[in-house]
Design a protein around this motif. Structure first.
Motif, PDB file in Angstrom:
ATOM      1  N   HIS A 192       0.808  -1.221   0.000  1.00 51.89           N
ATOM      2  CA  HIS A 192       0.000   0.000   0.000  1.00 51.89           C
ATOM      3  C   HIS A 192       0.843   1.274   0.000  1.00 51.89           C
ATOM      4  O   HIS A 192       0.290   2.372   0.044  1.00 51.89           O
ATOM      5  N   GLU A 193       2.153   1.135  -0.052  1.00 49.55           N
ATOM      6  CA  GLU A 193       3.053   2.281   0.123  1.00 49.55           C
ATOM      7  C   GLU A 193       2.881   3.370  -0.934  1.00 49.55           C
ATOM      8  O   GLU A 193       2.852   4.557  -0.610  1.00 49.55           O
ATOM      9  N   LYS A 194       2.748   2.988  -2.175  1.00 54.09           N
ATOM     10  CA  LYS A 194       2.775   3.970  -3.257  1.00 54.09           C
ATOM     11  C   LYS A 194       1.494   4.793  -3.362  1.00 54.09           C
ATOM     12  O   LYS A 194       1.552   6.011  -3.524  1.00 54.09           O
ATOM     13  N   ASP A 195       0.327   4.161  -3.275  1.00 54.88           N
ATOM     14  CA  ASP A 195      -0.929   4.866  -3.527  1.00 54.88           C
ATOM     15  C   ASP A 195      -1.810   5.014  -2.286  1.00 54.88           C
ATOM     16  O   ASP A 195      -2.256   6.107  -1.946  1.00 54.88           O
ATOM     17  N   THR A 196      -2.085   3.903  -1.619  1.00 55.28           N
ATOM     18  CA  THR A 196      -3.063   3.901  -0.540  1.00 55.28           C
ATOM     19  C   THR A 196      -2.627   4.725   0.669  1.00 55.28           C
ATOM     20  O   THR A 196      -3.394   5.527   1.187  1.00 55.28           O
ATOM     21  N   ILE A 197      -1.398   4.510   1.123  1.00 56.53           N
ATOM     22  CA  ILE A 197      -0.945   5.220   2.323  1.00 56.53           C
ATOM     23  C   ILE A 197      -0.962   6.735   2.117  1.00 56.53           C
ATOM     24  O   ILE A 197      -1.528   7.459   2.948  1.00 56.53           O
ATOM     25  N   PRO A 198      -0.398   7.256   1.013  1.00 55.65           N
ATOM     26  CA  PRO A 198      -0.481   8.714   0.823  1.00 55.65           C
ATOM     27  C   PRO A 198      -1.926   9.211   0.735  1.00 55.65           C
ATOM     28  O   PRO A 198      -2.245  10.285   1.274  1.00 55.65           O
TER      29      PRO A 198
END
Length: 173
Positions: free
Chosen positions: A84-90
């Motif tokens: 989820h680092e690239k899209d979900t977390i931000p």
């Protein structure tokens, strides 16, 4: 309190979370293992253990997250995975939602994450007790198998999916 998650982010967590969303089955299992299931307000469609996890509201599959469902669940904390680092977390952080990422890649990492989750959720004693029990059980296996030669050790193929066949590869748990 401030924590460093598994992808190196500094995460500020204020108070003890009362509404938790888990975005991976392994995180859900840790939440249950610490007796926090009543605070779990969202899981993935793959969360099936313990069996009660199937009764929780589904807010995502493993990789595709429904931001609207997460926002509507009003979580204090989302437990994410490195996927989820690239899209979900931000996206979640932009919405003001606290996200802590747990992606342990070995037994020591799992035991550490259980302790950290215990501190985050006010379950320090429970997490320390659980880690002590797990460490003892692991050591019992090591004591029984540590002196086996390679030819005496059973070989195992763990199939994670059947069509097509998937198995765990090198550098994975």
């Amino acid at each position: 309190s401030t924590y460093i998650d598994d992808i190196g982010r500094t995460v500020q967590i204020v108070g003890i979370p009362q509404r938790i969303i888990s975005l991976s089955p392994s995180n859900t299992e840790m939440v249950y293992a610490l007796g926090l299931q009543d605070k779990l307000v969202g899981v993935t469609s793959y969360d099936n253990y313990p069996p009660d996890a199937k009764n929780k509201p589904i807010v995502s599959d493993y990789s595709t997250v429904d931001l609207e469902k997460i926002v509507n669940a009003k979580p204090d904390l989302v437990l994410a995975d490195s996927i989820h680092e690239k899209d979900t977390i931000p996206a979640l952080e932009k919405l003001g939602i606290t996200v802590y990422t747990m992606t342990p890649n070995n037994i020591d990492g799992i035991l550490n994450e259980i302790k950290v989750l215990g501190r985050i959720t006010g379950k320090t004693k429970e997490s320390n007790d659980l880690v002590a029990t797990m460490t003892s059980r692991i050591q019992a296996v090591v004591d029984k198998t540590g002196k086996l030669t390679d030819s005496e050790k059973p070989r195992v193929l763990f199939v994670t999916w059947y069509d097509p066949i998937w198995t765990a590869g090198s550098n994975t748990m």
